[in-house]
Write a protein that holds these residues in place. Structure first.
Motif, PDB file in Angstrom:
ATOM      1  N   ASN A 196       0.818  -1.210   0.000  1.00  0.00           N
ATOM      2  CA  ASN A 196       0.000   0.000   0.000  1.00  0.00           C
ATOM      3  C   ASN A 196       0.855   1.265   0.000  1.00  0.00           C
ATOM      4  OD1 ASN A 196      -2.820  -0.643  -0.149  1.00  0.00           O
ATOM      5  ND2 ASN A 196      -2.603  -1.662   1.836  1.00  0.00           N
ATOM      6  N   HIS A 197       1.994   1.232   0.666  1.00  0.00           N
ATOM      7  CA  HIS A 197       2.907   2.372   0.587  1.00  0.00           C
ATOM      8  C   HIS A 197       3.390   2.570  -0.843  1.00  0.00           C
ATOM      9  CE1 HIS A 197       4.113   2.291   5.135  1.00  0.00           C
ATOM     10  NE2 HIS A 197       2.883   2.683   4.928  1.00  0.00           N
ATOM     11  N   ALA A 198       3.707   1.458  -1.504  1.00  0.00           N
ATOM     12  CA  ALA A 198       4.154   1.533  -2.899  1.00  0.00           C
ATOM     13  C   ALA A 198       3.055   2.107  -3.784  1.00  0.00           C
ATOM     14  CB  ALA A 198       4.561   0.148  -3.388  1.00  0.00           C
ATOM     15  N   ALA A 199       1.828   1.651  -3.574  1.00  0.00           N
ATOM     16  CA  ALA A 199       0.708   2.133  -4.381  1.00  0.00           C
ATOM     17  C   ALA A 199       0.429   3.601  -4.133  1.00  0.00           C
ATOM     18  CB  ALA A 199      -0.536   1.300  -4.075  1.00  0.00           C
ATOM     19  N   MET A 200       0.602   4.038  -2.896  1.00  0.00           N
ATOM     20  CA  MET A 200       0.257   5.406  -2.506  1.00  0.00           C
ATOM     21  C   MET A 200       1.286   6.429  -2.980  1.00  0.00           C
ATOM     22  SD  MET A 200      -0.376   6.914   1.366  1.00  0.00           S
ATOM     23  CE  MET A 200      -1.348   5.463   1.771  1.00  0.00           C
ATOM     24  N   PHE A 201       2.571   6.061  -2.926  1.00  0.00           N
ATOM     25  CA  PHE A 201       3.617   7.069  -3.123  1.00  0.00           C
ATOM     26  C   PHE A 201       4.402   6.946  -4.429  1.00  0.00           C
ATOM     27  CE2 PHE A 201       3.112   7.008   1.528  1.00  0.00           C
ATOM     28  CZ  PHE A 201       2.916   8.359   1.769  1.00  0.00           C
ATOM     29  N   CYS A 202       4.469   5.765  -5.011  1.00  0.00           N
ATOM     30  CA  CYS A 202       5.331   5.573  -6.182  1.00  0.00           C
ATOM     31  C   CYS A 202       4.613   5.952  -7.477  1.00  0.00           C
ATOM     32  CB  CYS A 202       5.804   4.117  -6.274  1.00  0.00           C
ATOM     33  SG  CYS A 202       6.876   3.625  -4.915  1.00  0.00           S
ATOM     34  N   ASP A 203       5.354   6.553  -8.398  1.00  0.00           N
ATOM     35  CA  ASP A 203       4.801   6.880  -9.714  1.00  0.00           C
ATOM     36  C   ASP A 203       4.741   5.651 -10.611  1.00  0.00           C
ATOM     37  OD1 ASP A 203       4.631   9.843  -9.410  1.00  0.00           O
ATOM     38  OD2 ASP A 203       6.786   9.637  -9.146  1.00  0.00           O
ATOM     39  N   ALA A 204       5.671   4.730 -10.420  1.00  0.00           N
ATOM     40  CA  ALA A 204       5.719   3.506 -11.210  1.00  0.00           C
ATOM     41  C   ALA A 204       6.260   2.386 -10.331  1.00  0.00           C
ATOM     42  CB  ALA A 204       6.596   3.676 -12.451  1.00  0.00           C
ATOM     43  N   LEU A 205       5.925   1.149 -10.693  1.00  0.00           N
ATOM     44  CA  LEU A 205       6.365  -0.020  -9.933  1.00  0.00           C
ATOM     45  C   LEU A 205       7.016  -1.036 -10.848  1.00  0.00           C
ATOM     46  CD1 LEU A 205       3.206  -0.670  -7.695  1.00  0.00           C
ATOM     47  CD2 LEU A 205       5.285   0.587  -7.066  1.00  0.00           C
ATOM     48  N   ILE A 206       7.974  -1.759 -10.286  1.00  0.00           N
ATOM     49  CA  ILE A 206       8.540  -2.944 -10.914  1.00  0.00           C
ATOM     50  C   ILE A 206       8.335  -4.106  -9.944  1.00  0.00           C
ATOM     51  CG2 ILE A 206      10.719  -4.098 -11.493  1.00  0.00           C
ATOM     52  CD1 ILE A 206      11.660  -1.509 -12.756  1.00  0.00           C
ATOM     53  N   ILE A 207       7.759  -5.180 -10.419  1.00  0.00           N
ATOM     54  CA  ILE A 207       7.531  -6.364  -9.604  1.00  0.00           C
ATOM     55  C   ILE A 207       8.545  -7.423 -10.012  1.00  0.00           C
ATOM     56  CG2 ILE A 207       5.835  -8.013  -8.742  1.00  0.00           C
ATOM     57  CD1 ILE A 207       5.007  -5.096  -8.376  1.00  0.00           C
ATOM     58  N   MET A 208       9.281  -7.947  -9.015  1.00  0.00           N
ATOM     59  CA  MET A 208      10.311  -8.941  -9.283  1.00  0.00           C
ATOM     60  C   MET A 208       9.964 -10.273  -8.645  1.00  0.00           C
ATOM     61  SD  MET A 208      13.833  -6.734  -8.982  1.00  0.00           S
ATOM     62  CE  MET A 208      14.715  -8.070  -9.834  1.00  0.00           C
ATOM     63  N   GLN A 209      10.383 -11.334  -9.321  1.00  0.00           N
ATOM     64  CA  GLN A 209      10.182 -12.694  -8.806  1.00  0.00           C
ATOM     65  C   GLN A 209      11.298 -13.576  -9.350  1.00  0.00           C
ATOM     66  OE1 GLN A 209       6.648 -14.782 -10.171  1.00  0.00           O
ATOM     67  NE2 GLN A 209       6.410 -15.785  -8.184  1.00  0.00           N
ATOM     68  N   GLN A 210      12.022 -14.190  -8.440  1.00  0.00           N
ATOM     69  CA  GLN A 210      13.102 -15.106  -8.808  1.00  0.00           C
ATOM     70  C   GLN A 210      14.075 -14.479  -9.813  1.00  0.00           C
ATOM     71  OE1 GLN A 210      11.146 -18.733 -10.055  1.00  0.00           O
ATOM     72  NE2 GLN A 210      10.628 -19.293  -7.945  1.00  0.00           N
ATOM     73  N   GLY A 211      14.454 -13.231  -9.545  1.00  0.00           N
ATOM     74  CA  GLY A 211      15.473 -12.580 -10.338  1.00  0.00           C
ATOM     75  C   GLY A 211      15.015 -11.988 -11.651  1.00  0.00           C
ATOM     76  N   LYS A 212      13.718 -12.025 -11.912  1.00  0.00           N
ATOM     77  CA  LYS A 212      13.190 -11.483 -13.164  1.00  0.00           C
ATOM     78  C   LYS A 212      12.104 -10.447 -12.881  1.00  0.00           C
ATOM     79  CE  LYS A 212      13.985 -15.688 -15.906  1.00  0.00           C
ATOM     80  NZ  LYS A 212      13.377 -16.677 -16.825  1.00  0.00           N
ATOM     81  N   ILE A 213      11.912  -9.546 -13.824  1.00  0.00           N
ATOM     82  CA  ILE A 213      10.804  -8.597 -13.750  1.00  0.00           C
ATOM     83  C   ILE A 213       9.575  -9.262 -14.357  1.00  0.00           C
ATOM     84  CG2 ILE A 213       9.900  -6.395 -14.592  1.00  0.00           C
ATOM     85  CD1 ILE A 213      12.722  -5.290 -14.468  1.00  0.00           C
ATOM     86  N   VAL A 214       8.514  -9.360 -13.568  1.00  0.00           N
ATOM     87  CA  VAL A 214       7.301 -10.023 -14.050  1.00  0.00           C
ATOM     88  C   VAL A 214       6.191  -9.030 -14.365  1.00  0.00           C
ATOM     89  CG1 VAL A 214       7.829 -12.199 -12.887  1.00  0.00           C
ATOM     90  CG2 VAL A 214       6.528 -10.447 -11.660  1.00  0.00           C
ATOM     91  N   ALA A 215       6.344  -7.781 -13.913  1.00  0.00           N
ATOM     92  CA  ALA A 215       5.345  -6.755 -14.235  1.00  0.00           C
ATOM     93  C   ALA A 215       5.969  -5.390 -13.968  1.00  0.00           C
ATOM     94  CB  ALA A 215       4.080  -6.924 -13.395  1.00  0.00           C
TER      95      ALA A 215
END
Length: 253
Positions: A196-215
């Motif tokens: 929720n902090h990420a959603a509230m304050f960040c302009d953009a997000l990168i989601i990582m899983q097992q060393g890769k960007i998934v979104a």
């Protein structure tokens, strides 16, 4: 342009920690890195800060390979606040913040008006001006974190990189610190745990899983119930906030 990573791979021994990571931080914007523990967030931050070199791929700073830029020049440009940043000596707050000026000073140069203005501005922006003469060991956890950010700001950076800066802080200091970083007129890249902090304050997000960007993308485009289930193994409902356009996550039992 700001910091850009192109097809980064980084390993520890035979274990691949980052696998083909490509991303770019937009100038003047706040980019959040999210992912489970072990997803590669900290390793990516250290590569972006020039503290490690990739096994393949590249990190560029305004199209210049960061591996070919000397360490002092990088420190004048990028400030990095590590997750477990500490200060061993029991210095005054102002003396801790003054350490941020080292990249701008030669061995024989004296303390300048520019140095003083940078330190005073950093203390003020981080909300630590009234604590300037307090000793490090007497500070609360939130005050110590703000002091580290003030030291980073004293570097006069164009990019600020923070690794989970709200860890172990109470909610008041978490919100205050996130608001502080989001209001800075510089590029910031922040690894976070709190969705929720990420959603509230960040302009953009990168989601990582097992060393890769998934979104990657805007919070409202990235944070979905299926992604939270698949990446974070949590059941949650994602709703639009009644106060702003950002999504809000309700965790379900």
């Amino acid at each position: 342009m700001s910091i850009k990573a192109d097809n980064l791979t980084w390993k520890i021994g035979r274990k691949t920690i980052l696998d083909g990571v490509t991303m770019e931080a937009q100038p003047g914007r706040m980019l959040g890195l999210l992912g489970p523990n072990g997803s590669g967030k900290t390793s990516l931050l250290r590569l972006l800060a020039g503290l490690k070199r990739p096994h393949s791929g590249s990190v560029t700073l305004d199209r210049n390979d960061i591996g070919k830029i000397d360490r002092r020049s990088i420190a004048r440009r990028i400030a990095f606040v590590e997750q477990h940043a500490t200060t061993n000596a029991n210095l005054k707050v102002v003396d801790v913040v003054k350490l941020g000026r080292f990249p701008h000073r030669s061995m024989f140069s004296g303390w300048t008006r520019a140095d003083e203005e940078a330190v005073e501005g950093a203390l003020s922006r981080a909300g630590m001006a009234e604590k300037r003469d307090h000793r490090w060991q007497d500070l609360s956890g939130g005050e110590k974190q703000r002091t580290h950010i003030a030291r980073a700001l004293a570097q006069s950076p164009r990019e600020l990189i923070l690794d989970e800066p709200t860890n172990h802080l109470d909610i008041q200091h978490q919100i205050g610190l996130m608001r502080l970083v989001s209001d800075l007129p510089i590029t910031s890249i922040v690894a976070l745990h709190d969705l929720n902090h990420a959603a509230m304050f960040c302009d953009a997000l990168i989601i990582m899983q097992q060393g890769k960007i998934v979104a990657s993308g805007a919070p409202q485009d990235v944070l979905s119930e299926s992604l939270l289930r698949d990446v974070f193994s949590i059941e949650a409902r994602v709703e639009s906030s009644p106060y702003h356009s950002r999504p809000h996550i309700h965790y379900l039992r």
